[in-house]
Design a protein around this motif. Sequence first.
Motif, PDB file in Angstrom:
ATOM      1  N   GLU A   1      54.123  28.870   6.163  1.00  0.00           N
ATOM      2  CA  GLU A   1      54.212  30.355   6.219  1.00  0.00           C
ATOM      3  C   GLU A   1      53.263  30.694   7.400  1.00  0.00           C
ATOM      4  OE1 GLU A   1      54.339  32.337   1.911  1.00  0.00           O
ATOM      5  OE2 GLU A   1      52.763  30.783   1.850  1.00  0.00           O
ATOM      6  N   GLN A   2      53.717  31.433   8.031  1.00  0.00           N
ATOM      7  CA  GLN A   2      53.262  32.086   9.300  1.00  0.00           C
ATOM      8  C   GLN A   2      52.533  33.629   9.280  1.00  0.00           C
ATOM      9  OE1 GLN A   2      55.335  31.705  12.743  1.00  0.00           O
ATOM     10  NE2 GLN A   2      53.667  32.195  14.279  1.00  0.00           N
ATOM     11  N   LEU A   3      51.679  33.777   9.171  1.00  0.00           N
ATOM     12  CA  LEU A   3      51.117  35.255   9.117  1.00  0.00           C
ATOM     13  C   LEU A   3      51.197  35.786  10.513  1.00  0.00           C
ATOM     14  CD1 LEU A   3      47.936  34.883   6.685  1.00  0.00           C
ATOM     15  CD2 LEU A   3      50.369  35.461   6.135  1.00  0.00           C
ATOM     16  N   ARG A   4      51.643  37.134  10.466  1.00  0.00           N
ATOM     17  CA  ARG A   4      51.809  37.686  11.555  1.00  0.00           C
ATOM     18  C   ARG A   4      51.495  39.236  11.456  1.00  0.00           C
ATOM     19  NH1 ARG A   4      56.969  36.250  14.234  1.00  0.00           N
ATOM     20  NH2 ARG A   4      57.603  38.400  14.169  1.00  0.00           N
TER      21      ARG A   4
ATOM     22  N   THR B   1      55.261  38.376   7.556  1.00  0.00           N
ATOM     23  CA  THR B   1      55.070  36.920   7.262  1.00  0.00           C
ATOM     24  C   THR B   1      56.261  36.296   7.609  1.00  0.00           C
ATOM     25  OG1 THR B   1      53.455  37.033   5.313  1.00  0.00           O
ATOM     26  CG2 THR B   1      54.676  35.147   5.523  1.00  0.00           C
TER      27      THR B   1
ATOM     28  N   LEU C   1      54.934  43.832   5.671  1.00  0.00           N
ATOM     29  CA  LEU C   1      53.558  43.763   5.314  1.00  0.00           C
ATOM     30  C   LEU C   1      53.135  44.016   3.760  1.00  0.00           C
ATOM     31  CD1 LEU C   1      51.854  45.751   8.245  1.00  0.00           C
ATOM     32  CD2 LEU C   1      51.573  43.224   7.722  1.00  0.00           C
TER      33      LEU C   1
ATOM     34  N   GLU D   1      58.497  32.628   6.948  1.00  0.00           N
ATOM     35  CA  GLU D   1      58.500  31.326   6.053  1.00  0.00           C
ATOM     36  C   GLU D   1      59.686  30.399   6.472  1.00  0.00           C
ATOM     37  OE1 GLU D   1      57.528  33.682   1.818  1.00  0.00           O
ATOM     38  OE2 GLU D   1      59.627  32.868   2.368  1.00  0.00           O
TER      39      GLU D   1
END
Length: 298
Positions: free
Chosen positions: A61-64, A68, A89, A70
Amino acid sequence: MKRWILTLEGNDYKPLIYADTAEKARQYFYSENVTDIQPYTNMEYLKYIEEIKSKSELLAEQLRTDGTREWYKCVLPDGFARIRLYKDLDGEYYDIAEYQFMSNDSMIYPCTFTYSNPAKVHSLFFVAPLSCEVVSYRFWGQPKLAKPAELKGVKQSFAADYIPKKCSCPCFVNGDDLWIKHRDFFSESFRPPVEDMGAPLRYILEKYFPDFKRHTKDFIYADAWGDVVLRNEAWIVFRNFGQVIRRDRHLPIQSLVKVFLKADIIRKSKIDSLSNDWYRFFEDVIQKYNEFIKKGDG
């Protein structure tokens, strides 16, 4: 993030736009005459996302700053797919899916993703996997095989060479399934008694195969170099073959070999590898299939 459906003057296509307000959605088509903007509330795509997630492995998972991303991986009979899904968000999924497909027949790992949506990705990778069945077979001397009921009314699409100029196998395209009547299915060679070992081929045919005596005149030399093949036959079907062709840029030869070796009768016979004739045959099948589809016949 809200979603809007726009109506453009003189255009049947109605784009779907993510935007905070209707006015911001309109700005995506500032050069067009937008005649109507309405909230789009169809969330049917979420069921496809749940299907994708349930049949895949979550990799990361990559928080941006905008939500996010996935990463998922799904292993298939003909390779594996990597899929990216996006959340806003508020944790709501977008109707967006990107994918990479790594074929069993590819030596180069893809470096880019194809932009798509969950419904299309689901239909491409999760609806029906490639599989193989040997529906029926006969040994040499047994009654002829009947055409499978599924092929009633289906004409032969093309023929592929198992052994060029010696054995050609009829192929039938039925939806996404590919049927093959294999006319040399793991056949064995005739072994004469010891007293006739090394005898000329013409002599062997006349003595042991009198019904085929008419063919003996075709031999230029009366030598013992030839081989009498006792041909077996089989009806083989590759289920969902068309789907594999649509998602793979390469000829999926290894994929066909892999599922073929998993067919019940092949596995029970403890056959775990194939001769070069089979590999050439599968390559010819795929090429002829592509030609048939391109002509619009399939």
